[in-house]
Design an enzyme around this catalytic site. Structure first.
Site, short mmCIF file in Angstrom:
data_model
loop_
_atom_site.label_atom_id
_atom_site.label_comp_id
_atom_site.label_asym_id
_atom_site.label_seq_id
_atom_site.Cartn_x
_atom_site.Cartn_y
_atom_site.Cartn_z
N GLU A 61 8.87 14.04 8.42
CA GLU A 61 7.90 13.03 7.97
C GLU A 61 6.83 12.82 9.01
O GLU A 61 5.64 12.72 8.72
CB GLU A 61 8.62 11.70 7.72
CG GLU A 61 7.68 10.56 7.40
CD GLU A 61 8.40 9.22 7.36
OE1 GLU A 61 8.71 8.66 8.44
OE2 GLU A 61 8.66 8.74 6.24
N GLU A 84 3.88 1.07 1.96
CA GLU A 84 4.81 0.01 1.54
C GLU A 84 4.67 -1.22 2.43
O GLU A 84 5.67 -1.86 2.78
CB GLU A 84 6.25 0.55 1.56
CG GLU A 84 6.32 1.98 1.06
CD GLU A 84 7.59 2.31 0.35
OE1 GLU A 84 8.53 2.69 1.03
OE2 GLU A 84 7.64 2.17 -0.89
N ASP A 103 0.83 -1.21 0.00
CA ASP A 103 0.00 0.00 0.00
C ASP A 103 0.87 1.26 0.00
O ASP A 103 2.09 1.19 -0.23
CB ASP A 103 -0.96 -0.02 1.20
CG ASP A 103 -0.25 0.07 2.54
OD1 ASP A 103 1.00 0.12 2.59
OD2 ASP A 103 -0.95 0.10 3.57
C1 BGC Z 1 6.15 5.99 3.34
C2 BGC Z 1 5.80 6.08 1.88
C3 BGC Z 1 6.70 7.10 1.19
C4 BGC Z 1 8.17 6.89 1.52
C5 BGC Z 1 9.03 8.04 1.05
C6 BGC Z 1 7.62 5.68 3.48
O1 BGC Z 1 7.93 5.55 4.82
O2 BGC Z 1 5.40 4.96 3.96
O3 BGC Z 1 4.47 6.51 1.73
O4 BGC Z 1 6.51 7.02 -0.19
O5 BGC Z 1 8.33 6.77 2.90
O6 BGC Z 1 8.57 9.25 1.54
#
Ligand code: BGC
Length: 375
Positions: free
Chosen positions: A324, A168, A165
């Site tokens: 993040e 990931e 998803d």
């Molecule tokens: C997230 C993804 C994202 C990636 C890079 C992962 O930890 O779950 O949604 O694409 O980080 O930002």
């Protein structure tokens, strides 16, 4: 003032600088260039970032990203053909066939056996973002036109195949959020290349995808058999706008999201049982939640959307870098250290967080006077 005597950028300028610095000469946009694991360009992150760039008046940067995606899709056309053939025969394509979800600065797909790379939401979100780009004055030139057809046909044959998803995870499932991204993408593809509507697989996808989305007690949930809600379900209403924020099933989902994963401290968690870096609150989801509220307009929604923006702004560090995720009200605080030991501090800056900030700010600025962005 900075040490050099120049005026420090405000958060909008800082966000644009961070995104620009993460865009490579090829047009790829690296997700988190300073974080050990995120020196890659993902279709998903990049597509949301391109949307923000279009809203912020940087179509000159978003067009380079879309051009990069078109190059990758054309270069990988053979593998996508093989994946389609496997899916049509009822199988699940292997790593040499499916379209990978992330690429390094030189355009090579990452080949890390321990990190699942098959994700169908990415091409869907990209198609949706490209249609948004055209609405902002972008052009569907030759390569892009061909890439739209490749991506749409790929989704037409693969949409029911289990894959990881947006986070990931759970590669053996068909995720509701992924189906929502595919639906948004296929509608966008048909709006850009109307002939695609006549193709049987694409017609079936359009007819059936809504009915395949998992529901529990009238609300959308992560996958069939898992009653948890997920923050990525917000994207159905904002920004994809595939459903209205008042649609009964979406409204029920929003209520569950508010009770289960909107954080007490501000921000939105990915899902209740998340343990990645302790399961903090994510600016990208705070932005999506606020953007949903802007599309609903019940009493108090606008104020809460502004509060969402202010929460995101408060997460910037002294260099104007957005993270993040924020651990203050982590769902699983005892799981933070194991990730820090493995990969270091979680990503900051994360370019998608900056994009989420820009997109929300642009939408709010049409409704209220926000004053200048914070320095
Ligand atoms: C997230 C993804 C994202 C990636 C890079 C992962 O930890 O779950 O949604 O694409 O980080 O930002």
């Amino acid at each position: 003032m900075t040490e050099q005597g120049t005026v420090a950028p405000n958060l909008v300028e800082a966000s644009l600088r961070v995104i620009s610095a993460g865009q490579t000469a090829s047009g790829a946009i690296l997700a988190g260039p300073t974080f050990s694991q995120y020196g890659y360009c993902w279709f998903r992150d990049g597509a949301f970032i391109a949307e923000a760039l279009d809203k912020a008046g940087r179509r000159d940067w978003s067009v380079r990203f879309h051009g990069w995606v078109a190059k990758v899709l054309l270069a990988e056309a053979g593998s996508q053909e093989r994946a389609r053939a496997v899916a049509r025969a009822g199988g699940v394509p292997g790593p040499d066939d499916y379209l990978h979800c992330r690429y390094d600065a030189d355009g090579r797909p990452s080949h890390d056996e321990t990190w699942p790379a098959f994700q169908l939401d990415g091409p869907g979100i990209w198609l949706w973002s490209l249609a948004h780009h055209l609405l902002h004055g972008g052009q569907l030139d030759g390569d892009l036109h061909a890439a739209v057809q490749i991506a749409a046909r790929y989704l037409g044959d693969l949409w029911e195949t289990p894959c990881s998803d947006a986070w990931e995870e759970h590669e053996d499932r068909v995720h509701t959020s992924t189906l929502a991204a595919i639906r948004a993408g296929i509608e966008a593809a048909v709006s850009m290349v109307p002939e695609l509507a006549g193709e049987a697989a694409i017609g079936r996808l359009r007819d059936e995808v809504g009915g395949r989305m998992a529901m529990t007690d009238g609300a959308y949930t992560k996958w069939d058999g898992n009653p948890e809600v997920d923050g990525s379900l917000l994207w159905m209403a904002a920004p994809y706008e595939s459903v209205s924020a008042d649609e009964p099933q979406f409204a029920a989902t929003l209520e569950r999201i508010e009770s289960d994963i909107v954080s007490d401290g501000g921000g939105v968690h990915r899902y209740r049982s998340d343990t990645y870096y302790g399961g903090g609150a994510w600016p990208v989801l705070a932005s999506a939640y606020a953007r949903v509220l802007l599309r609903r307009d019940a009493p108090g929604d606008l104020d809460r959307a502004v509060a969402g923006l202010r929460w995101i702004e408060a997460q910037a560090d002294d260099q104007g870098h957005l993270p993040e995720q924020v651990a203050d009200h982590a769902l699983a605080p005892h799981r933070i250290d194991e990730w820090r030991e493995l990969w270091g501090e979680s990503a900051q800056p994360l370019l998608w967080s900056h994009a989420a900030y820009l997109s929300l700010r642009a939408e709010l600025a049409e409704r209220v006077d926000l004053g200048p962005p914070p320095a």
